[in-house]
Design a protein around this motif. Structure first.
Motif, mmCIF file in Angstrom:
data_model
loop_
_atom_site.group_PDB
_atom_site.id
_atom_site.type_symbol
_atom_site.label_atom_id
_atom_site.label_comp_id
_atom_site.label_asym_id
_atom_site.label_seq_id
_atom_site.Cartn_x
_atom_site.Cartn_y
_atom_site.Cartn_z
ATOM 1 N N LEU A 1 0.831 -1.199 0.000
ATOM 2 C CA LEU A 1 0.000 0.000 0.000
ATOM 3 C C LEU A 1 0.868 1.252 0.000
ATOM 4 C CD1 LEU A 1 -2.729 -0.928 2.668
ATOM 5 C CD2 LEU A 1 -2.975 -0.938 0.190
ATOM 6 N N SER A 2 1.854 1.270 0.872
ATOM 7 C CA SER A 2 2.743 2.419 0.963
ATOM 8 C C SER A 2 3.526 2.610 -0.335
ATOM 9 C CB SER A 2 3.698 2.232 2.146
ATOM 10 O OG SER A 2 4.628 3.287 2.221
ATOM 11 N N LEU A 3 4.032 1.499 -0.886
ATOM 12 C CA LEU A 3 4.845 1.575 -2.094
ATOM 13 C C LEU A 3 4.068 2.178 -3.253
ATOM 14 C CD1 LEU A 3 7.506 0.807 -3.563
ATOM 15 C CD2 LEU A 3 6.385 -1.353 -4.174
ATOM 16 N N SER A 4 2.802 1.806 -3.396
ATOM 17 C CA SER A 4 2.022 2.306 -4.525
ATOM 18 C C SER A 4 1.867 3.821 -4.466
ATOM 19 C CB SER A 4 0.641 1.630 -4.574
ATOM 20 O OG SER A 4 -0.129 1.942 -3.431
ATOM 21 N N THR A 5 1.833 4.402 -3.286
ATOM 22 C CA THR A 5 1.747 5.866 -3.181
ATOM 23 C C THR A 5 3.107 6.515 -3.424
ATOM 24 O OG1 THR A 5 2.135 5.928 -0.778
ATOM 25 C CG2 THR A 5 -0.140 5.651 -1.510
ATOM 26 N N LYS A 6 4.195 5.800 -3.100
ATOM 27 C CA LYS A 6 5.538 6.368 -3.304
ATOM 28 C C LYS A 6 5.958 6.325 -4.772
ATOM 29 C CE LYS A 6 7.494 3.853 0.049
ATOM 30 N NZ LYS A 6 8.506 3.336 1.003
ATOM 31 N N LEU A 7 5.548 5.282 -5.487
ATOM 32 C CA LEU A 7 5.930 5.142 -6.892
ATOM 33 C C LEU A 7 4.950 5.823 -7.840
ATOM 34 C CD1 LEU A 7 6.969 1.352 -7.030
ATOM 35 C CD2 LEU A 7 8.462 3.342 -6.805
ATOM 36 N N ALA A 8 3.829 6.326 -7.321
ATOM 37 C CA ALA A 8 2.754 6.831 -8.178
ATOM 38 C C ALA A 8 3.164 8.076 -8.953
ATOM 39 C CB ALA A 8 1.523 7.148 -7.330
ATOM 40 N N PRO A 9 2.902 8.115 -10.272
ATOM 41 C CA PRO A 9 3.054 9.358 -11.030
ATOM 42 C C PRO A 9 2.089 10.410 -10.491
ATOM 43 C CG PRO A 9 2.855 7.459 -12.505
ATOM 44 C CD PRO A 9 2.506 6.983 -11.127
ATOM 45 N N GLN A 10 2.467 11.665 -10.567
ATOM 46 C CA GLN A 10 1.672 12.742 -9.985
ATOM 47 C C GLN A 10 0.250 12.776 -10.547
ATOM 48 O OE1 GLN A 10 2.794 14.568 -7.511
ATOM 49 N NE2 GLN A 10 0.935 15.809 -7.305
ATOM 50 N N ALA A 11 0.098 12.496 -11.844
ATOM 51 C CA ALA A 11 -1.217 12.604 -12.491
ATOM 52 C C ALA A 11 -2.078 11.360 -12.292
ATOM 53 C CB ALA A 11 -1.042 12.866 -13.989
ATOM 54 N N PHE A 12 -1.514 10.296 -11.698
ATOM 55 C CA PHE A 12 -2.245 9.032 -11.591
ATOM 56 C C PHE A 12 -2.116 8.440 -10.194
ATOM 57 C CE2 PHE A 12 -1.109 9.443 -16.081
ATOM 58 C CZ PHE A 12 -2.328 9.218 -16.706
ATOM 59 N N ARG A 13 -2.275 9.262 -9.175
ATOM 60 C CA ARG A 13 -2.073 8.790 -7.809
ATOM 61 C C ARG A 13 -3.024 7.652 -7.456
ATOM 62 N NH1 ARG A 13 -1.594 14.441 -6.430
ATOM 63 N NH2 ARG A 13 -3.748 14.396 -5.731
ATOM 64 N N ALA A 14 -4.329 7.875 -7.633
ATOM 65 C CA ALA A 14 -5.302 6.851 -7.254
ATOM 66 C C ALA A 14 -5.208 5.624 -8.156
ATOM 67 C CB ALA A 14 -6.722 7.427 -7.289
ATOM 68 N N GLN A 15 -4.885 5.822 -9.435
ATOM 69 C CA GLN A 15 -4.828 4.686 -10.343
ATOM 70 C C GLN A 15 -3.595 3.812 -10.075
ATOM 71 O OE1 GLN A 15 -6.310 5.357 -14.486
ATOM 72 N NE2 GLN A 15 -6.505 7.476 -13.802
ATOM 73 N N MET A 16 -2.530 4.393 -9.541
ATOM 74 C CA MET A 16 -1.382 3.572 -9.143
ATOM 75 C C MET A 16 -1.757 2.724 -7.924
ATOM 76 S SD MET A 16 1.689 2.887 -10.101
ATOM 77 C CE MET A 16 3.151 2.059 -9.455
#
Length: 494
Positions: A419-434
């Protein structure tokens, strides 16, 4: 919750800071902890009795479905819950923002549980599971995305904060499973489903009171959909809904093949979302490398959850047919085997949170945590082998408790870290989709847990547990070997 917040605020004040905190974390964590706790209360409470409802005889209050088909449906349903995070994440990123999407999703969940409690037979199952799947996907994707907005980049509290959040998940899972299982065992299935609806209503009330603590970032639509394109999008959604109905009516999708359909849909959806993130012009080169680094972790996560989610398929049947549930002359409800994992989470989560916080940048890298989680999960299945070959309810409860403790250690290495990793690696424009992509790994794994369960039987349990355990262990070793390459792609993210 208010007392804890007050104590934390006082501690922050004593330390010279002006920010009100929750155990040293942003105050909004308390509200998200609460809503996720109640959502999991309702979700796991219902899931603990769902397979029994499907395959128990009519005389026992069930629908008398074939056992293999019932387990496939449970796995497919669990997979579709996490698959719906894609839709919810898209709505959050393009239409409503994460915080509002979370709220409306919780309303849909409550409607679904009411349908299961009130509507008889297959009508209740269809309407109820459909609503709960859509709503739970919305809550899961967006609660995680909102929590991610409470921490700045490089904030070392992030992994510890997600672990505390994960405690809320398991506190709700424990209480929900205990109460719905007890009332199903003593009164009936529909009372258990009704209790799940009450739990979600309490979650909505709690969430509404504390929405102001979540900050303005969670209410911003990151990538708004132009008004001119909204009619086209509405038409696409309507077409997909009609296509799904036609596939069911024509027999292309049946109860018997639903598990396999869910596996294919989850796999194709994940591939499509990876392509979107890797080819979008709104994703920079560094962000693109970080998305690529998530591919091997996605595989490890799917393998982990293909085994872990068998708590609700294979282990439920194992508890019914192979486990000695006698406790000093009283027979434990079958679904209560699902209480063991949340208990260990509540014990181990604070320990892991403290260890990660103390170690700081000296803690194992995220790829190594994923490798350990997947490998230890494989070992947990191999631990069933000494009991294989027995007849009837002869497996000791204490042995299964030990195996589920091993499940939990594996979970703590991978699930909250994912869960934490997905927010750290997320592109700025696709936070929720990551975040949705992370949940797609859970979706694929959960759907696989149902498909794999169809191959389980007490007569062949040694080959079953040995094969799936060895495969997961092998994947864990492979991720460990690839760890240096994955870390390079992560571009400074640990």
């Amino acid at each position: 919750m208010s007392g804890i917040e007050a104590e934390s605020a006082a501690a922050g004040s004593a330390g010279g800071g002006n920010e009100k905190t929750f155990f040293g974390h942003p105050r909004g964590l308390a509200n998200l902890f609460g809503v996720e706790m109640w959502e999991r209360f309702s979700f796991y409470g219902m899931l603990g009795i769902l397979p029994l409802y499907l395959y128990f005889s009519a005389a026992e209050g069930g629908l008398a479905m074939d056992k293999g088909t019932a387990l496939g449906i449970v796995g497919a349903y669990g997979g579709l819950v996490y698959l719906s995070t894609i839709l919810a994440a898209w709505v959050a990123d393009r239409l409503l923002a994460p915080e509002r999407t979370l709220f409306y999703s919780a309303v849909v969940i409550m409607i679904g549980h009411l349908a299961l409690a009130v509507l008889p037979g297959y009508a209740g199952v269809g309407v109820g599971l459909g609503c709960v799947a859509l709503g739970s996907g919305g809550v899961k994707a967006n609660a995680t995305a909102v929590l991610g907005t409470l921490y700045g980049e490089g904030d070392e509290r992030r992994d510890a904060g997600f672990t505390i959040f994960y405690m809320g998940v398991n506190l709700g899972a424990f209480v929900g499973t205990a109460l719905t299982g007890f009332f199903q065992h003593t009164v009936g299935f529909h009372v258990g489903f009704g209790l799940a609806a009450v739990g979600m209503a309490l979650g909505l009330i709690q969430y509404s009171i504390g929405r102001s603590n979540l900050g303005e970032t969670s209410r911003v639509v990151p990538n708004p959909l132009p008004a001119s394109r909204r009619p086209l999008v509405a038409l696409v959604f309507a077409a997909v809904a009609v296509a799904c109905v036609l596939l069911v009516l024509t027999g292309a999708i049946t109860a018997q093949n639903l598990g396999d359909v869910a596996v294919w849909v989850a796999g194709l959806a994940a591939a499509a979302l990876f392509v979107i993130l890797l080819t979008s012009t709104r994703v920079g080169s560094v962000e693109r490398r970080r998305v690529m680094s998530f591919i091997p972790m996605f595989v490890a996560s799917a393998a982990f959850f293909a085994l872990f989610q068998q708590q609700f398929t294979v282990l439920e049947v194992y508890s019914d047919e192979r486990l000695n549930r006698d406790l000093f002359g009283w027979e434990m409800p079958i679904s209560w085997v699902n209480l063991i994992n949340p208990v260990f989470i509540l014990i181990l989560a604070p320990i892991f949170a403290t260890v990660w916080a103390k170690l700081g940048d000296r803690q194992p890298s995220t790829p190594m945590k994923f490798a350990l989680g997947t490998g230890v999960m494989g070992v947990a299945f191999l631990l069933f082998l000494p009991m294989a070959g027995g007849e009837g309810n002869t497996s000791p409860l204490l042995a299964v408790v030990g195996i589920l403790a091993t499940f939990t250690v594996a979970e703590m290495f991978l699930s909250p870290v994912g869960l934490s990793l997905s927010t750290k690696l997320a592109p700025q424009a696709f936070r929720a989709q990551m975040v949705a992509l992370n949940y797609l790994s859970v979706s694929l794994g959960t759907a696989l847990s149902g498909s794999l369960a169809e191959y389980y039987s007490a007569e062949h349990e040694a080959s079953y547990f040995g094969t799936v355990g060895a495969v997961a262990l092998g994947i864990g070793v492979l991720i460990a070997l690839l760890s240096p390459f994955i870390r390079k792609l992560m571009s400074g993210i640990r």
